[in-house]
Design an enzyme around this catalytic site. Structure first.
Site, PDB file in Angstrom:
ATOM      1  N   ASP A 112      37.437  42.098  38.266  1.00 10.73           N
ATOM      2  CA  ASP A 112      36.458  41.046  38.596  1.00 10.73           C
ATOM      3  C   ASP A 112      35.522  41.500  39.704  1.00 10.73           C
ATOM      4  OD1 ASP A 112      37.834  39.319  36.937  1.00 10.73           O
ATOM      5  OD2 ASP A 112      39.091  38.581  38.570  1.00 10.73           O
TER       6      ASP A 112
HETATM    7  N1  URA Z   1      43.520  39.937  37.409  1.00  6.49           N
HETATM    8  C1  URA Z   1      42.512  39.248  37.983  1.00  6.49           C
HETATM    9  O1  URA Z   1      42.623  38.049  38.214  1.00  6.49           O
HETATM   10  N2  URA Z   1      41.394  39.907  38.291  1.00  6.49           N
HETATM   11  C2  URA Z   1      41.210  41.230  38.073  1.00  6.49           C
HETATM   12  O2  URA Z   1      40.165  41.773  38.369  1.00  6.49           O
HETATM   13  C3  URA Z   1      42.273  41.927  37.469  1.00  6.49           C
HETATM   14  C4  URA Z   1      43.415  41.251  37.142  1.00  6.49           C
END
Ligand code: URA
Length: 240
Positions: free
Chosen positions: A108
């Site tokens: 993310d």
């Molecule tokens: N889980 C999440 O919530 N975000 C990420 O970027 C990777 C795994």
């Protein structure tokens, strides 16, 4: 005669997309073989003889494969380009490797840590396809309120969206009145999965960093920097 391979494999071998993405390109009618639109998934093509194009642009076989680990900072998107013009992880690579390299899965915008990048679609397939259950370990700083029953629920699997997560390994590393530091290993990779898992047990993730994929560790690679994977790491990820 050249080697005969399935069309989606050919597209992946050219570094255009992972095999799964290639299947989507074919289904969307964006792929041509010798000028004819390819509509069936099973089509086989001959390397060196057939001309394959995506969106009218002819593909070339990759001569050199790149396997890279990046320590992604918060505030970068894990895509090659962004519709809102935000910085992308590709901006953090040096000029000579920027072309045709793509992230292996995603982190993310607000997540930092270990992100792999490659131009080898087979590698992406091995690391990201759920059937290989590649483990991913994160350090999560979560707000107060994580209970023993919450931790046990994370270990067993919690319901997020319309599915139940598979068992996770959870270890509490540190805690004070306001926050808890948790090491969590999952074997899937759904969208925002770790954040949603903690939400499901009533706590909010304040910070999230991925520290390893399988046995491949971020180690002390500085934030925003990248390095090549070793042959040993590439072989491990390919054959896990
Ligand atoms: N889980 C999440 O919530 N975000 C990420 O970027 C990777 C795994």
């Amino acid at each position: 005669m050249g080697e005969i391979v399935r069309l989606q494999k050919y597209i992946a071998m050219c570094g255009k997309a992972s095999r799964r993405k290639a299947e989507e390109l074919i289904a969307d009618g964006r792929v041509t073989v010798n000028g004819e639109k390819a509509v069936e998934q099973g089509i086989k093509v001959e390397i060196g003889a057939d001309r394959i194009a995506v969106d009218g642009e002819e593909l070339e076989m990759i001569s050199k494969k790149y396997y890279i680990m990046l320590n992604k900072p918060v505030g970068y998107v894990s895509t090659v380009s962004d519709q809102f013009d935000r910085p992308t992880v590709i901006d953090l690579l040096s000029e000579e490797i920027r072309t045709r390299i793509f992230p292996v899965g995603r982190l993310d915008y607000e997540t930092e840590g270990l992100l792999l990048l490659t131009n080898d679609g087979d590698f992406t397939y091995r690391v990201t396809h759920p059937k290989f259950e590649m483990s991913k370990t994160y350090l999560a700083t979560v707000g107060s309120g994580l209970t023993v029953s919450g931790i046990n629920a994370l270990r067993r699997g919690v319901k997020i969206d319309d599915y139940k997560t598979s068992p996770a390994e959870v270890e509490i590393l540190d805690a004070d009145n306001t926050a808890t530091l948790v090491k969590i290993t999952i074997h899937e990779g759904r969208n925002r999965q770790v954040r949603k898992m903690f939400e499901a047990v009533g706590v909010k993730v304040k910070g999230l960093r991925r520290i390893s994929i399988g046995t491949v560790e971020l180690g002390n690679l500085p934030l925003g920097r990248w390095r090549y994977l070793t042959t040993h790491e590439v072989n491990y990820l390919m054959n896990n």
